[in-house]
Design a protein around this motif. Structure first.
Motif, mmCIF file in Angstrom:
data_model
loop_
_atom_site.group_PDB
_atom_site.id
_atom_site.type_symbol
_atom_site.label_atom_id
_atom_site.label_comp_id
_atom_site.label_asym_id
_atom_site.label_seq_id
_atom_site.Cartn_x
_atom_site.Cartn_y
_atom_site.Cartn_z
ATOM 1 N N CYS A 66 -6.509 20.096 -5.863
ATOM 2 C CA CYS A 66 -5.142 20.321 -5.561
ATOM 3 C C CYS A 66 -4.546 20.362 -7.077
ATOM 4 C CB CYS A 66 -4.643 19.022 -4.992
ATOM 5 S SG CYS A 66 -5.026 19.020 -3.169
ATOM 6 N N GLY A 67 -5.098 19.518 -7.942
ATOM 7 C CA GLY A 67 -4.374 19.845 -9.485
ATOM 8 C C GLY A 67 -4.686 21.086 -10.056
ATOM 9 N N SER A 68 -5.595 21.773 -9.503
ATOM 10 C CA SER A 68 -5.763 23.191 -10.129
ATOM 11 C C SER A 68 -4.776 24.241 -9.573
ATOM 12 C CB SER A 68 -7.153 23.616 -10.033
ATOM 13 O OG SER A 68 -7.188 23.971 -8.614
ATOM 14 N N HIS A 69 -3.889 23.743 -8.485
ATOM 15 C CA HIS A 69 -2.856 24.762 -8.045
ATOM 16 C C HIS A 69 -1.420 24.467 -8.429
ATOM 17 C CE1 HIS A 69 -5.901 26.496 -5.482
ATOM 18 N NE2 HIS A 69 -6.396 25.250 -5.084
ATOM 19 N N LYS A 70 -0.545 25.230 -8.859
ATOM 20 C CA LYS A 70 0.590 24.863 -9.379
ATOM 21 C C LYS A 70 1.611 24.578 -8.214
ATOM 22 C CE LYS A 70 2.285 29.700 -9.025
ATOM 23 N NZ LYS A 70 1.668 30.857 -9.080
ATOM 24 N N MET A 71 1.460 24.803 -7.069
ATOM 25 C CA MET A 71 2.284 24.549 -6.093
ATOM 26 C C MET A 71 2.810 23.177 -5.809
ATOM 27 S SD MET A 71 0.262 27.167 -5.234
ATOM 28 C CE MET A 71 -0.821 26.735 -3.699
ATOM 29 N N ASP A 72 4.105 22.677 -5.775
ATOM 30 C CA ASP A 72 4.361 21.303 -5.742
ATOM 31 C C ASP A 72 3.766 20.429 -4.669
ATOM 32 O OD1 ASP A 72 6.392 21.896 -7.574
ATOM 33 O OD2 ASP A 72 7.790 22.351 -6.252
ATOM 34 N N HIS A 73 3.290 21.079 -3.595
ATOM 35 C CA HIS A 73 2.584 20.317 -2.643
ATOM 36 C C HIS A 73 1.080 19.711 -3.041
ATOM 37 C CE1 HIS A 73 0.400 23.557 -1.108
ATOM 38 N NE2 HIS A 73 1.524 24.620 -1.180
ATOM 39 N N CYS A 74 0.646 20.830 -3.519
ATOM 40 C CA CYS A 74 -0.695 20.678 -4.324
ATOM 41 C C CYS A 74 -0.521 19.377 -5.517
ATOM 42 C CB CYS A 74 -1.390 21.674 -4.762
ATOM 43 S SG CYS A 74 -2.025 22.917 -3.508
ATOM 44 N N GLN A 75 0.543 19.581 -6.291
ATOM 45 C CA GLN A 75 0.826 18.447 -7.382
ATOM 46 C C GLN A 75 0.751 17.215 -6.879
ATOM 47 O OE1 GLN A 75 -0.029 18.957 -10.757
ATOM 48 N NE2 GLN A 75 -1.039 20.915 -9.905
ATOM 49 N N ALA A 76 1.725 17.119 -5.718
ATOM 50 C CA ALA A 76 2.095 15.774 -5.020
ATOM 51 C C ALA A 76 0.739 15.114 -4.632
ATOM 52 C CB ALA A 76 3.221 15.857 -4.047
ATOM 53 N N CYS A 77 0.022 15.986 -3.944
ATOM 54 C CA CYS A 77 -1.246 15.663 -3.187
ATOM 55 C C CYS A 77 -2.406 15.155 -4.223
ATOM 56 C CB CYS A 77 -2.015 16.685 -2.322
ATOM 57 S SG CYS A 77 -3.163 16.054 -1.518
ATOM 58 N N ALA A 78 -2.442 16.029 -5.357
ATOM 59 C CA ALA A 78 -3.208 15.472 -6.365
ATOM 60 C C ALA A 78 -2.915 13.870 -7.032
ATOM 61 C CB ALA A 78 -3.307 16.578 -7.437
ATOM 62 N N ALA A 79 -1.544 13.640 -7.196
ATOM 63 C CA ALA A 79 -1.023 12.340 -7.728
ATOM 64 C C ALA A 79 -1.338 11.242 -6.451
ATOM 65 C CB ALA A 79 0.462 12.600 -7.968
ATOM 66 N N ALA A 80 -1.244 11.612 -5.392
ATOM 67 C CA ALA A 80 -1.402 10.648 -4.330
ATOM 68 C C ALA A 80 -3.050 10.544 -4.049
ATOM 69 C CB ALA A 80 -0.988 11.211 -2.904
ATOM 70 N N CYS A 81 -3.912 11.404 -4.401
ATOM 71 C CA CYS A 81 -5.312 11.324 -4.419
ATOM 72 C C CYS A 81 -5.699 10.381 -5.529
ATOM 73 C CB CYS A 81 -5.931 12.598 -4.213
ATOM 74 S SG CYS A 81 -6.005 13.452 -2.729
ATOM 75 N N LYS A 82 -5.238 10.685 -6.723
ATOM 76 C CA LYS A 82 -5.308 9.770 -7.813
ATOM 77 C C LYS A 82 -5.084 8.487 -7.562
ATOM 78 C CE LYS A 82 -5.117 13.680 -10.983
ATOM 79 N NZ LYS A 82 -4.344 14.362 -12.107
ATOM 80 N N ARG A 83 -3.867 7.900 -7.033
ATOM 81 C CA ARG A 83 -3.504 6.631 -6.741
ATOM 82 C C ARG A 83 -4.532 5.940 -5.838
ATOM 83 N NH1 ARG A 83 1.427 9.186 -7.125
ATOM 84 N NH2 ARG A 83 1.644 9.147 -5.056
ATOM 85 N N CYS A 84 -4.808 6.861 -4.796
ATOM 86 C CA CYS A 84 -5.708 6.196 -3.797
ATOM 87 C C CYS A 84 -7.267 6.126 -4.292
ATOM 88 C CB CYS A 84 -5.746 7.285 -2.679
ATOM 89 S SG CYS A 84 -6.619 6.503 -1.255
ATOM 90 N N ALA A 85 -7.878 7.127 -5.096
ATOM 91 C CA ALA A 85 -8.896 6.748 -5.667
ATOM 92 C C ALA A 85 -9.079 5.446 -6.504
ATOM 93 C CB ALA A 85 -9.302 7.972 -6.447
ATOM 94 N N ASP A 86 -8.044 5.056 -7.312
ATOM 95 C CA ASP A 86 -8.112 4.217 -8.159
ATOM 96 C C ASP A 86 -7.883 2.919 -7.360
ATOM 97 O OD1 ASP A 86 -8.107 5.538 -10.238
ATOM 98 O OD2 ASP A 86 -5.907 5.657 -10.728
ATOM 99 N N ALA A 87 -7.130 2.751 -6.291
ATOM 100 C CA ALA A 87 -6.932 1.609 -5.538
ATOM 101 C C ALA A 87 -8.167 1.233 -4.738
ATOM 102 C CB ALA A 87 -5.857 1.868 -4.397
ATOM 103 N N CYS A 88 -9.006 2.422 -4.221
ATOM 104 C CA CYS A 88 -10.232 2.312 -3.423
ATOM 105 C C CYS A 88 -11.268 1.882 -4.261
ATOM 106 C CB CYS A 88 -10.828 3.620 -2.968
ATOM 107 S SG CYS A 88 -9.657 4.206 -1.215
ATOM 108 N N ARG A 89 -11.259 2.287 -5.541
ATOM 109 C CA ARG A 89 -12.472 1.796 -6.625
ATOM 110 C C ARG A 89 -12.067 0.314 -6.832
ATOM 111 N NH1 ARG A 89 -13.009 7.177 -8.292
ATOM 112 N NH2 ARG A 89 -10.913 7.048 -9.502
ATOM 113 N N ALA A 90 -10.878 -0.044 -7.114
ATOM 114 C CA ALA A 90 -10.570 -1.378 -7.311
ATOM 115 C C ALA A 90 -11.061 -2.438 -6.142
ATOM 116 C CB ALA A 90 -9.159 -1.555 -7.886
ATOM 117 N N MET A 91 -10.692 -1.946 -4.982
ATOM 118 C CA MET A 91 -10.948 -2.847 -3.627
ATOM 119 C C MET A 91 -12.422 -2.936 -3.561
ATOM 120 S SD MET A 91 -11.637 -3.539 -0.481
ATOM 121 C CE MET A 91 -12.246 -1.998 0.165
ATOM 122 N N ALA A 92 -13.151 -1.736 -3.691
ATOM 123 C CA ALA A 92 -14.551 -1.576 -3.257
ATOM 124 C C ALA A 92 -15.359 -2.584 -4.443
ATOM 125 C CB ALA A 92 -15.282 -0.219 -3.609
ATOM 126 N N HIS A 93 -14.823 -2.942 -5.610
ATOM 127 C CA HIS A 93 -15.647 -3.795 -6.459
ATOM 128 C C HIS A 93 -14.998 -5.063 -6.575
ATOM 129 C CE1 HIS A 93 -16.586 0.212 -7.644
ATOM 130 N NE2 HIS A 93 -17.845 -0.167 -8.116
#
Length: 117
Positions: free
Chosen positions: A90-117
């Motif tokens: 998503c981060g490789s696409h310039k559309m606002d919806h892709c950029q917003a999705c990329a940001a949400a995915c990054k936050r979720c990945a960080d939260a999931c990694r923190a929870m899993a450990h």
């Protein structure tokens, strides 16, 4: 009662991760739908596929955490990987919806990694 998610009996340690997963589901579903309305849908095929995979895994991860499943940690590890892949695409696409999705995915990945450990 866990006021962060309005889920009674959900362990508080999951609150931030469940919230990040829910936000990611919404961002991914919205992104996939918006990608389907782009003029060159074929160019968005991988984005749409990863959005759908990520949304499904995030929803399941949130569900397993809500029930305090013994498999929540393992699924959150997988969810973080899916979120990373989706964020990169998503981060490789310039559309606002892709950029917003990329940001949400990054936050979720960080939260999931923190929870899993």
């Amino acid at each position: 009662m866990n006021t962060a998610n309005n889920l009674p009996n959900t362990p508080e340690r999951y609150a931030e991760c469940i919230a990040a997963c829910h936000a990611c589901v919404l961002a991914c579903e919205g992104c996939a739908s918006a990608c389907l309305r782009e003029s060159d849908v074929t160019a968005m095929a991988r984005c749409i596929t990863l959005d759908r995979d990520c949304a499904n895994l995030c929803q399941l991860a949130a569900t397993l955490m809500a029930r305090d499943s013994e498999h929540a940690s393992a699924l959150c590890t997988l969810c973080a990987k899916a979120c990373d892949a989706c964020a990169q695409e998503c981060g490789s696409h310039k559309m606002d919806h892709c950029q917003a999705c990329a940001a949400a995915c990054k936050r979720c990945a960080d939260a999931c990694r923190a929870m899993a450990h």
